[in-house]
Design a protein around this motif. Structure first.
Motif, PDB file in Angstrom:
ATOM      1  N   GLY A 378       0.805  -1.220   0.000  1.00 61.03           N
ATOM      2  CA  GLY A 378       0.000   0.000   0.000  1.00 61.03           C
ATOM      3  C   GLY A 378       0.835   1.266   0.000  1.00 61.03           C
ATOM      4  N   PHE A 379       2.033   1.192   0.553  1.00 61.74           N
ATOM      5  CA  PHE A 379       2.939   2.350   0.528  1.00 61.74           C
ATOM      6  C   PHE A 379       3.828   2.339  -0.721  1.00 61.74           C
ATOM      7  CE2 PHE A 379       7.306   3.755   1.322  1.00 61.74           C
ATOM      8  CZ  PHE A 379       7.095   5.113   1.550  1.00 61.74           C
ATOM      9  N   TRP A 380       4.398   1.170  -1.025  1.00 62.86           N
ATOM     10  CA  TRP A 380       5.394   1.068  -2.075  1.00 62.86           C
ATOM     11  C   TRP A 380       4.844   1.382  -3.460  1.00 62.86           C
ATOM     12  CZ3 TRP A 380      10.316   0.832  -3.481  1.00 62.86           C
ATOM     13  CH2 TRP A 380      10.619   0.303  -4.733  1.00 62.86           C
ATOM     14  N   ILE A 381       3.684   0.824  -3.812  1.00 63.09           N
ATOM     15  CA  ILE A 381       3.172   0.969  -5.180  1.00 63.09           C
ATOM     16  C   ILE A 381       2.837   2.423  -5.519  1.00 63.09           C
ATOM     17  CG2 ILE A 381       1.277   0.330  -6.729  1.00 63.09           C
ATOM     18  CD1 ILE A 381       1.382  -2.457  -5.507  1.00 63.09           C
ATOM     19  N   PRO A 382       2.111   3.177  -4.666  1.00 57.14           N
ATOM     20  CA  PRO A 382       1.894   4.593  -5.002  1.00 57.14           C
ATOM     21  C   PRO A 382       3.194   5.387  -5.078  1.00 57.14           C
ATOM     22  CG  PRO A 382       0.350   3.884  -3.327  1.00 57.14           C
ATOM     23  CD  PRO A 382       1.365   2.796  -3.465  1.00 57.14           C
ATOM     24  N   TRP A 383       4.151   5.098  -4.167  1.00 54.14           N
ATOM     25  CA  TRP A 383       5.424   5.822  -4.179  1.00 54.14           C
ATOM     26  C   TRP A 383       6.195   5.527  -5.458  1.00 54.14           C
ATOM     27  CZ3 TRP A 383      10.545   4.185  -4.245  1.00 54.14           C
ATOM     28  CH2 TRP A 383      11.509   5.177  -3.992  1.00 54.14           C
ATOM     29  N   PHE A 384       6.286   4.257  -5.836  1.00 53.98           N
ATOM     30  CA  PHE A 384       7.004   3.865  -7.036  1.00 53.98           C
ATOM     31  C   PHE A 384       6.316   4.382  -8.294  1.00 53.98           C
ATOM     32  CE2 PHE A 384       8.428   0.763 -10.277  1.00 53.98           C
ATOM     33  CZ  PHE A 384       9.806   0.837 -10.090  1.00 53.98           C
ATOM     34  N   SER A 385       4.980   4.416  -8.256  1.00 52.33           N
ATOM     35  CA  SER A 385       4.235   4.859  -9.433  1.00 52.33           C
ATOM     36  C   SER A 385       4.400   6.353  -9.694  1.00 52.33           C
ATOM     37  CB  SER A 385       2.745   4.537  -9.265  1.00 52.33           C
ATOM     38  OG  SER A 385       2.155   5.341  -8.252  1.00 52.33           O
ATOM     39  N   ALA A 386       4.794   7.116  -8.670  1.00 57.82           N
ATOM     40  CA  ALA A 386       4.970   8.557  -8.846  1.00 57.82           C
ATOM     41  C   ALA A 386       6.063   8.870  -9.861  1.00 57.82           C
ATOM     42  CB  ALA A 386       5.290   9.210  -7.504  1.00 57.82           C
ATOM     43  N   THR A 387       7.049   7.983  -9.987  1.00 55.76           N
ATOM     44  CA  THR A 387       8.142   8.210 -10.934  1.00 55.76           C
ATOM     45  C   THR A 387       8.120   7.251 -12.127  1.00 55.76           C
ATOM     46  OG1 THR A 387       9.565   6.808  -9.542  1.00 55.76           O
ATOM     47  CG2 THR A 387       9.685   9.200  -9.204  1.00 55.76           C
ATOM     48  N   HIS A 388       7.526   6.078 -11.959  1.00 49.38           N
ATOM     49  CA  HIS A 388       7.559   5.074 -13.031  1.00 49.38           C
ATOM     50  C   HIS A 388       6.183   4.749 -13.611  1.00 49.38           C
ATOM     51  CE1 HIS A 388      11.377   4.442 -10.887  1.00 49.38           C
ATOM     52  NE2 HIS A 388      11.840   3.982 -12.032  1.00 49.38           N
ATOM     53  N   GLY A 389       5.142   5.258 -13.013  1.00 49.49           N
ATOM     54  CA  GLY A 389       3.800   4.975 -13.496  1.00 49.49           C
ATOM     55  C   GLY A 389       3.170   3.801 -12.763  1.00 49.49           C
ATOM     56  N   LEU A 390       1.845   3.817 -12.651  1.00 46.97           N
ATOM     57  CA  LEU A 390       1.127   2.790 -11.895  1.00 46.97           C
ATOM     58  C   LEU A 390       1.238   1.422 -12.559  1.00 46.97           C
ATOM     59  CD1 LEU A 390      -0.601   2.238  -9.424  1.00 46.97           C
ATOM     60  CD2 LEU A 390      -2.630   2.877 -10.741  1.00 46.97           C
ATOM     61  N   VAL A 391       1.224   1.379 -13.884  1.00 48.21           N
ATOM     62  CA  VAL A 391       1.333   0.095 -14.595  1.00 48.21           C
ATOM     63  C   VAL A 391       2.647  -0.593 -14.259  1.00 48.21           C
ATOM     64  CG1 VAL A 391       1.570  -0.964 -16.863  1.00 48.21           C
ATOM     65  CG2 VAL A 391      -0.205   0.751 -16.481  1.00 48.21           C
ATOM     66  N   GLN A 392       3.741   0.141 -14.354  1.00 50.46           N
ATOM     67  CA  GLN A 392       5.057  -0.439 -14.060  1.00 50.46           C
ATOM     68  C   GLN A 392       5.180  -0.821 -12.597  1.00 50.46           C
ATOM     69  OE1 GLN A 392       7.425  -1.216 -16.236  1.00 50.46           O
ATOM     70  NE2 GLN A 392       8.711  -2.059 -14.606  1.00 50.46           N
TER      71      GLN A 392
END
Length: 427
Positions: A378-392
């Motif tokens: 729940g924390f990692w995916i939104p944080w990672f998606s901020a720079t790489h996109g939600l799909v990635q």
């Protein structure tokens, strides 16, 4: 006296080995339905949150990362619920703890509709998580200890199929309620689960294993000299259970937690257009879980886990990148049928790794650690998606999580304290 290695007793006669699992399970339909409904109602309330994240974020002036932290807060609550109520279920009974858990999460699901700020929503979801965790822990132990050995894989898959039914019901409800009454109207329905407590009180018996343990303790001449054991033995089987649930829940949360958000924000679908895709996922899982349980009975759990993990890794890319409705429907169905269906084996898998006198606590602690995995996602995916996109973010998290959980399943502990429940070691 029942001891740490005591087998769960069977209520069947010598013809048990000749009867089908369906026939063996029929006399225990009340406890099976209660466990199914508990998981159904848990799923409805949790999935309602996932489906409404974009709408709630706009209402509470919170972005995706902040809304992801609400999922994390719920996961932290589940840690307390799983562990604390697992201990309560071992001490005061599975049935009572099951009832209290149902009432608890129903109350705070209704409170979600009344949350007036982002901070209030975090607190309410934290408290909801406590009830969510307690309900699953008690109901899983109660079911596994009540039904005959040869029917436990089937009972496990039926219970866990309740999640997909709840997922499906939440998706159908949001398609109708969300455009008309908003996300608060959807959560008001969450009060209904309190009615399940009445059914449990009137129709479900206490675990025969727990009752016999209580009777054995009461008749023991050393019952006052020896303090009651409150912790399970942290051997290889227990450690495997804990790590297994952490990585499996991370993988599974990465698979579905932000999928509705992806459909709404990346694919720009309406709530009505989201429903068929969620329905395809749920139908796939409803068909896949009984099949998963049946295959595990024939081929062994490790073989089934391995095959299902391979299919999950193959289908994750089209699952998050497909653009046509036909491709999205097909990939959602396959992910449900394989990626999520391995959860059909979880109650049985965990019950084998803890002894009778601490089984509920052990299973609860395992599920508490699973909440850590979900909270991390729940924390990692939104944080990672901020720079790489939600799909990635979803795609890479599922691939990494699947490889990790496959490695955990490959480990073979020397001894399974509860394996004799089925009369044989896990193949």
């Amino acid at each position: 006296m029942l001891t740490q290695g005591t087998a769960i007793p069977s209520a069947l006669d010598a013809d048990e080995t000749l009867a089908s699992p369906v026939r063996l399970l029929m006399p225990y339909w009340r406890v099976t339905i209660a466990a199914f409904l508990g998981w159904f109602l848990d799923a409805f309330d949790q999935v309602a949150l996932l489906l409404c994240l974009p709408d709630m974020g706009r209402s509470l002036n919170a972005g995706l990362t902040a809304m992801g932290l609400i999922i994390t807060a719920q996961s932290v609550g589940r840690i307390l619920g799983n562990t604390g109520w697992g201990w309560l279920a071992d001490r005061y009974g599975r049935k009572l703890t099951f009832m209290i858990g149902v009432i608890w999460f129903a109350v705070f699901s209704g409170m979600t509709a009344l949350a007036w700020s982002y901070a209030a929503m975090v607190v309410v979801q934290f408290l909801f998580g406590i009830g969510f965790g307690g309900e699953w822990t008690a109901s899983a132990a109660l079911l596994m200890e009540s039904v005959p050995p040869r029917a436990r894989s089937l009972a496990s898959s039926i219970m866990m199929a309740g999640y997909e039914c709840g997922f499906f019901a939440a998706a159908a409800a949001q398609a109708v309620i969300l455009p008309r009454w908003g996300w608060r109207g959807l959560f008001l329905i969450g009060i209904a689960p309190a009615l399940l407590a009445i059914f449990i009180r009137r129709n479900v018996a206490e675990s025969p294993v727990w009752l016999k343990l209580q009777a054995a303790r009461a008749s023991s001449p050393t019952r006052h000299a020896a303090p009651r054991r409150w912790m399970f033995r942290l051997d290889g089987a227990a450690v495997q259970a804990l790590v297994f649930m952490a990585v499996l829940q991370f993988q599974n949360a990465a698979l579905y937690s932000f999928y509705p958000t992806l459909l709404r924000t990346v694919r720009h679908l309406t709530p009505g257009q989201v429903f068929p895709l969620i329905a395809a996922y749920c139908v796939g899982s409803l068909l896949g879980k009984p099949l998963c349980g049946a295959l595990a009975g024939r081929l062994g759990e490790r073989v089934v886990f391995g095959a299902y993990f391979i299919v999950t890794m193959l289908v994750i890319v089209p699952f998050v990148t497909a653009r046509t409705m036909e491709a999205m429907l097909a990939s959602a169905f396959v992910v449900g049928a394989f990626g999520n269906s391995v959860f059909a084996l979880v109650p049985h898998y965990l019950s084998q790794r803890f002894a009778s006198d601490s089984r509920s606590l052990g299973m609860g602690t395992s599920y508490a650690v699973a909440a850590l995995g979900q909270g991390l996602a729940g924390f990692w995916i939104p944080w990672f998606s901020a720079t790489h996109g939600l799909v990635q973010a979803i795609e890479s998290s599922v691939l990494v999580g699947t490889v990790l959980v496959a490695g955990v399943v490959a480990y073979r502990p020397r001894h399974l304290p509860g394996a004799h429940m089925d009369g044989e070691l896990e193949r």
